[in-house]
Motif scaffolding. Structure first.
Motif, short mmCIF file in Angstrom:
data_model
loop_
_atom_site.label_atom_id
_atom_site.label_comp_id
_atom_site.label_asym_id
_atom_site.label_seq_id
_atom_site.Cartn_x
_atom_site.Cartn_y
_atom_site.Cartn_z
N ARG A 42 0.84 -1.21 0.00
CA ARG A 42 0.00 0.00 0.00
C ARG A 42 0.87 1.25 0.00
O ARG A 42 0.66 2.18 -0.79
CB ARG A 42 -0.90 -0.04 1.24
CG ARG A 42 -1.73 1.19 1.46
CD ARG A 42 -2.29 1.19 2.90
NE ARG A 42 -2.92 2.43 3.18
CZ ARG A 42 -2.29 3.55 3.52
NH1 ARG A 42 -0.98 3.58 3.62
NH2 ARG A 42 -2.95 4.67 3.74
N ASP A 43 1.86 1.29 0.90
CA ASP A 43 2.74 2.46 0.99
C ASP A 43 3.49 2.68 -0.33
O ASP A 43 3.60 3.82 -0.80
CB ASP A 43 3.74 2.30 2.13
CG ASP A 43 3.08 2.38 3.51
OD1 ASP A 43 1.90 2.81 3.58
OD2 ASP A 43 3.73 2.00 4.49
N THR A 44 3.99 1.62 -0.93
CA THR A 44 4.70 1.72 -2.21
C THR A 44 3.77 2.25 -3.30
O THR A 44 4.14 3.14 -4.07
CB THR A 44 5.27 0.35 -2.62
OG1 THR A 44 6.18 -0.08 -1.61
CG2 THR A 44 5.99 0.42 -3.96
N PHE A 45 2.55 1.71 -3.34
CA PHE A 45 1.58 2.14 -4.36
C PHE A 45 1.24 3.62 -4.20
O PHE A 45 1.20 4.36 -5.18
CB PHE A 45 0.31 1.28 -4.28
CG PHE A 45 -0.65 1.54 -5.40
CD1 PHE A 45 -0.50 0.91 -6.63
CD2 PHE A 45 -1.70 2.42 -5.24
CE1 PHE A 45 -1.37 1.16 -7.68
CE2 PHE A 45 -2.59 2.69 -6.28
CZ PHE A 45 -2.42 2.04 -7.49
N LEU A 46 1.02 4.05 -2.97
CA LEU A 46 0.66 5.46 -2.73
C LEU A 46 1.83 6.40 -3.03
O LEU A 46 1.61 7.54 -3.45
CB LEU A 46 0.15 5.66 -1.31
CG LEU A 46 -1.24 5.08 -1.04
CD1 LEU A 46 -1.61 5.23 0.44
CD2 LEU A 46 -2.29 5.71 -1.93
N LYS A 47 3.07 5.94 -2.84
CA LYS A 47 4.22 6.78 -3.20
C LYS A 47 4.27 6.98 -4.71
O LYS A 47 4.62 8.05 -5.19
CB LYS A 47 5.52 6.15 -2.70
CG LYS A 47 5.75 6.40 -1.24
CD LYS A 47 7.06 5.82 -0.76
CE LYS A 47 7.20 6.06 0.72
NZ LYS A 47 7.65 4.92 1.46
N ARG A 48 3.91 5.93 -5.45
CA ARG A 48 3.93 6.01 -6.91
C ARG A 48 2.68 6.70 -7.47
O ARG A 48 2.70 7.18 -8.60
CB ARG A 48 4.04 4.61 -7.51
CG ARG A 48 5.37 3.96 -7.25
CD ARG A 48 5.46 2.59 -7.88
NE ARG A 48 6.74 1.99 -7.55
CZ ARG A 48 6.96 0.70 -7.50
NH1 ARG A 48 5.99 -0.16 -7.77
NH2 ARG A 48 8.14 0.23 -7.19
N ASN A 49 1.61 6.70 -6.70
CA ASN A 49 0.32 7.27 -7.12
C ASN A 49 -0.22 8.15 -5.99
O ASN A 49 -1.15 7.76 -5.29
CB ASN A 49 -0.67 6.14 -7.43
CG ASN A 49 -0.16 5.17 -8.46
OD1 ASN A 49 -0.25 5.40 -9.64
ND2 ASN A 49 0.44 4.08 -7.98
N PRO A 50 0.37 9.32 -5.80
CA PRO A 50 0.05 10.13 -4.62
C PRO A 50 -1.28 10.89 -4.67
O PRO A 50 -1.71 11.42 -3.64
CB PRO A 50 1.22 11.11 -4.54
CG PRO A 50 1.67 11.26 -5.96
CD PRO A 50 1.44 9.92 -6.60
N LEU A 51 -1.93 10.94 -5.83
CA LEU A 51 -3.16 11.73 -5.95
C LEU A 51 -4.37 10.85 -6.20
O LEU A 51 -4.28 9.81 -6.86
CB LEU A 51 -3.02 12.76 -7.06
CG LEU A 51 -1.87 13.77 -6.88
CD1 LEU A 51 -1.76 14.67 -8.09
CD2 LEU A 51 -2.04 14.58 -5.60
N CYS A 52 -5.51 11.29 -5.70
CA CYS A 52 -6.77 10.56 -5.86
C CYS A 52 -7.22 10.57 -7.32
O CYS A 52 -7.33 11.63 -7.94
CB CYS A 52 -7.84 11.19 -4.98
SG CYS A 52 -9.49 10.49 -5.22
#
Length: 134
Positions: A42-52
């Motif tokens: 999850r953390d890795t994905f959100l770092k790569r995709n930081p915006l909604c």
């Protein structure tokens, strides 16, 4: 300002009791796969995709705080770990728009591709729900 009391029938379960019953039925978060491995992914994905995704589709810029499984996995590990079916979402889109989309999907009213928060249907639902639109 005080809130008006909500009507609760005598003997109705508290919110905490309702959550306990739901966990018995569907299993705990850890039972459903939300463990340390998920936390790292999850953390890795959100770092790569930081915006909604949903906010971007509506010309808004909001940070993503949730990784949403586009296709509800219902405990299926193959669907759970299919990162091609993950989308970055803010809490509002995940908790309101996506829940409405999943209801429509479960009833057969929409298709799997409509569960993406940047789909035409999702954008229409979001605009109807937003109270801060001018």
């Amino acid at each position: 300002m005080r809130r008006a009391k909500q009507f609760k029938p005598a003997g109705a379960p508290t919110r905490q009791e309702q959550k306990r019953q739901a966990d018995k039925w569907r299993g705990s978060a850890s039972d459903r796969g939300y463990n340390h491995r998920w936390s790292k992914a999850r953390d890795t994905f959100l770092k790569r995709n930081p915006l909604c995704v949903g906010c971007l589709a509506s010309d808004r810029v909001e940070p993503a705080t949730v990784v949403d499984h586009v296709d509800p996995h219902h405990g299926d590990p193959e669907k759970f770990w299919d990162s091609s079916m993950w989308q970055a979402s803010c809490k509002w889109h995940h908790d309101s728009v996506k829940q409405r989309l999943e209801q429509l999907y479960a009833s057969g009213a929409i298709h799997l591709q409509d569960l993406w928060l940047n789909s035409t249907i999702a954008i229409r639902i979001a605009k109807g729900m937003r109270c801060d639109e001018v």
